[in-house]
Design a protein around this motif. Sequence first.
Motif, PDB file in Angstrom:
ATOM      1  N   ARG A  13       0.823  -1.169   0.019  1.00 28.65           N
ATOM      2  CA  ARG A  13       0.038   0.104   0.077  1.00 28.65           C
ATOM      3  C   ARG A  13       0.799   1.159  -0.199  1.00 28.65           C
ATOM      4  O   ARG A  13       1.961   1.355   0.493  1.00 28.65           O
ATOM      5  CB  ARG A  13      -0.929  -0.168   1.039  1.00 28.65           C
ATOM      6  CG  ARG A  13      -2.014  -1.089   1.121  1.00 28.65           C
ATOM      7  CD  ARG A  13      -3.014  -0.607   2.141  1.00 28.65           C
ATOM      8  NE  ARG A  13      -4.070  -1.706   2.018  1.00 28.65           N
ATOM      9  CZ  ARG A  13      -5.117  -1.380   1.191  1.00 28.65           C
ATOM     10  NH1 ARG A  13      -5.337  -0.370   0.531  1.00 28.65           N
ATOM     11  NH2 ARG A  13      -6.158  -2.597   1.213  1.00 28.65           N
ATOM     12  N   CYS A  14       0.437   2.277  -0.629  1.00 27.21           N
ATOM     13  CA  CYS A  14       1.019   3.637  -0.620  1.00 27.21           C
ATOM     14  C   CYS A  14       0.908   4.368   0.832  1.00 27.21           C
ATOM     15  O   CYS A  14       0.024   3.861   1.490  1.00 27.21           O
ATOM     16  CB  CYS A  14       0.345   4.539  -1.626  1.00 27.21           C
ATOM     17  SG  CYS A  14       0.935   6.405  -1.564  1.00 27.21           S
ATOM     18  N   CYS A  17      -1.498   7.680   0.544  1.00 25.25           N
ATOM     19  CA  CYS A  17      -2.910   7.800   0.350  1.00 25.25           C
ATOM     20  C   CYS A  17      -3.559   6.280   0.600  1.00 25.25           C
ATOM     21  O   CYS A  17      -4.569   6.056   0.578  1.00 25.25           O
ATOM     22  CB  CYS A  17      -3.299   8.108  -1.150  1.00 25.25           C
ATOM     23  SG  CYS A  17      -2.755   6.648  -2.375  1.00 25.25           S
ATOM     24  N   ALA A  19      -3.511   3.581  -1.227  1.00 30.25           N
ATOM     25  CA  ALA A  19      -4.070   2.634  -2.244  1.00 30.25           C
ATOM     26  C   ALA A  19      -2.976   1.547  -2.538  1.00 30.25           C
ATOM     27  O   ALA A  19      -2.043   1.605  -1.857  1.00 30.25           O
ATOM     28  CB  ALA A  19      -4.063   3.599  -3.653  1.00 30.25           C
ATOM     29  N   ALA A  21      -0.845  -0.043  -4.113  1.00 24.04           N
ATOM     30  CA  ALA A  21       0.005   0.216  -5.406  1.00 24.04           C
ATOM     31  C   ALA A  21       0.781  -0.921  -5.794  1.00 24.04           C
ATOM     32  O   ALA A  21       1.358  -0.463  -7.154  1.00 24.04           O
ATOM     33  CB  ALA A  21       1.125   1.434  -4.860  1.00 24.04           C
ATOM     34  N   CYS A  35       3.307   5.200  -6.704  1.00 23.83           N
ATOM     35  CA  CYS A  35       1.875   5.148  -6.295  1.00 23.83           C
ATOM     36  C   CYS A  35       1.013   5.291  -7.637  1.00 23.83           C
ATOM     37  O   CYS A  35       1.158   6.377  -8.555  1.00 23.83           O
ATOM     38  CB  CYS A  35       1.239   5.843  -5.196  1.00 23.83           C
ATOM     39  SG  CYS A  35      -0.712   5.632  -5.020  1.00 23.83           S
ATOM     40  N   CYS A  36      -0.068   4.528  -8.045  1.00 19.64           N
ATOM     41  CA  CYS A  36      -0.961   4.741  -9.433  1.00 19.64           C
ATOM     42  C   CYS A  36      -1.866   5.548  -9.076  1.00 19.64           C
ATOM     43  O   CYS A  36      -2.398   6.374  -9.954  1.00 19.64           O
ATOM     44  CB  CYS A  36      -1.472   3.216  -9.694  1.00 19.64           C
ATOM     45  SG  CYS A  36      -2.497   2.827  -8.265  1.00 19.64           S
ATOM     46  N   ARG A  37      -2.213   6.098  -7.623  1.00 19.00           N
ATOM     47  CA  ARG A  37      -3.343   6.995  -7.553  1.00 19.00           C
ATOM     48  C   ARG A  37      -2.632   8.513  -7.217  1.00 19.00           C
ATOM     49  O   ARG A  37      -3.118   9.297  -7.785  1.00 19.00           O
ATOM     50  CB  ARG A  37      -3.852   6.485  -6.357  1.00 19.00           C
ATOM     51  CG  ARG A  37      -5.191   7.652  -5.878  1.00 19.00           C
ATOM     52  CD  ARG A  37      -5.925   7.336  -4.869  1.00 19.00           C
ATOM     53  NE  ARG A  37      -6.759   5.967  -4.652  1.00 19.00           N
ATOM     54  CZ  ARG A  37      -7.241   5.338  -3.870  1.00 19.00           C
ATOM     55  NH1 ARG A  37      -6.975   6.048  -2.588  1.00 19.00           N
ATOM     56  NH2 ARG A  37      -7.816   4.057  -4.089  1.00 19.00           N
ATOM     57  N   CYS A  38      -1.649   8.644  -6.469  1.00 20.04           N
ATOM     58  CA  CYS A  38      -1.164   9.843  -6.015  1.00 20.04           C
ATOM     59  C   CYS A  38       0.121  10.378  -6.575  1.00 20.04           C
ATOM     60  O   CYS A  38       0.624  11.140  -6.356  1.00 20.04           O
ATOM     61  CB  CYS A  38      -1.508  10.033  -4.525  1.00 20.04           C
ATOM     62  SG  CYS A  38      -0.077   9.091  -3.710  1.00 20.04           S
ATOM     63  N   CYS A  59       0.856  -1.702 -10.019  1.00 15.47           N
ATOM     64  CA  CYS A  59      -0.650  -1.899 -10.234  1.00 15.47           C
ATOM     65  C   CYS A  59      -1.134  -2.490 -11.330  1.00 15.47           C
ATOM     66  O   CYS A  59      -1.160  -1.933 -12.495  1.00 15.47           O
ATOM     67  CB  CYS A  59      -1.306  -0.564  -9.847  1.00 15.47           C
ATOM     68  SG  CYS A  59      -3.273  -0.706  -9.555  1.00 15.47           S
ATOM     69  N   HIS A  62      -3.574   0.129 -13.340  1.00 15.46           N
ATOM     70  CA  HIS A  62      -3.234   1.410 -13.944  1.00 15.46           C
ATOM     71  C   HIS A  62      -1.727   1.231 -14.550  1.00 15.46           C
ATOM     72  O   HIS A  62      -1.103   2.342 -14.654  1.00 15.46           O
ATOM     73  CB  HIS A  62      -3.041   2.371 -12.776  1.00 15.46           C
ATOM     74  CG  HIS A  62      -4.450   2.770 -12.193  1.00 15.46           C
ATOM     75  ND1 HIS A  62      -4.939   2.160 -11.043  1.00 15.46           N
ATOM     76  CD2 HIS A  62      -5.381   3.407 -12.735  1.00 15.46           C
ATOM     77  CE1 HIS A  62      -5.952   2.519 -10.756  1.00 15.46           C
ATOM     78  NE2 HIS A  62      -6.074   3.301 -11.773  1.00 15.46           N
TER      79      HIS A  62
END
Length: 65
Positions: A13-14, A17, A19, A21, A35-38, A59, A62
């Motif tokens: 996990r990131c 955030c 997520a 990852a 991280c793919c989200r942030c 991920c 993503h």
Amino acid sequence: MSVVRWNFDKRHRCPACHAVAVDIGRPVSWRVYTCCRCAARFARWPRLAWLLPEAGIRCSEHRPA
């Protein structure tokens, strides 16, 4: 962009955030992940990030094609 230390209990996990990852393979301590989200960069040893290879986005949803 700076590199932060990963979560010891949930390495996949990131730390910024939380997520998921890294779901492609197990996270290894000698790589820097993104991280793919942030877009936060994290590693086991952030001070050595300039020496470690870049794993990028790991991920399955993503990852770059």
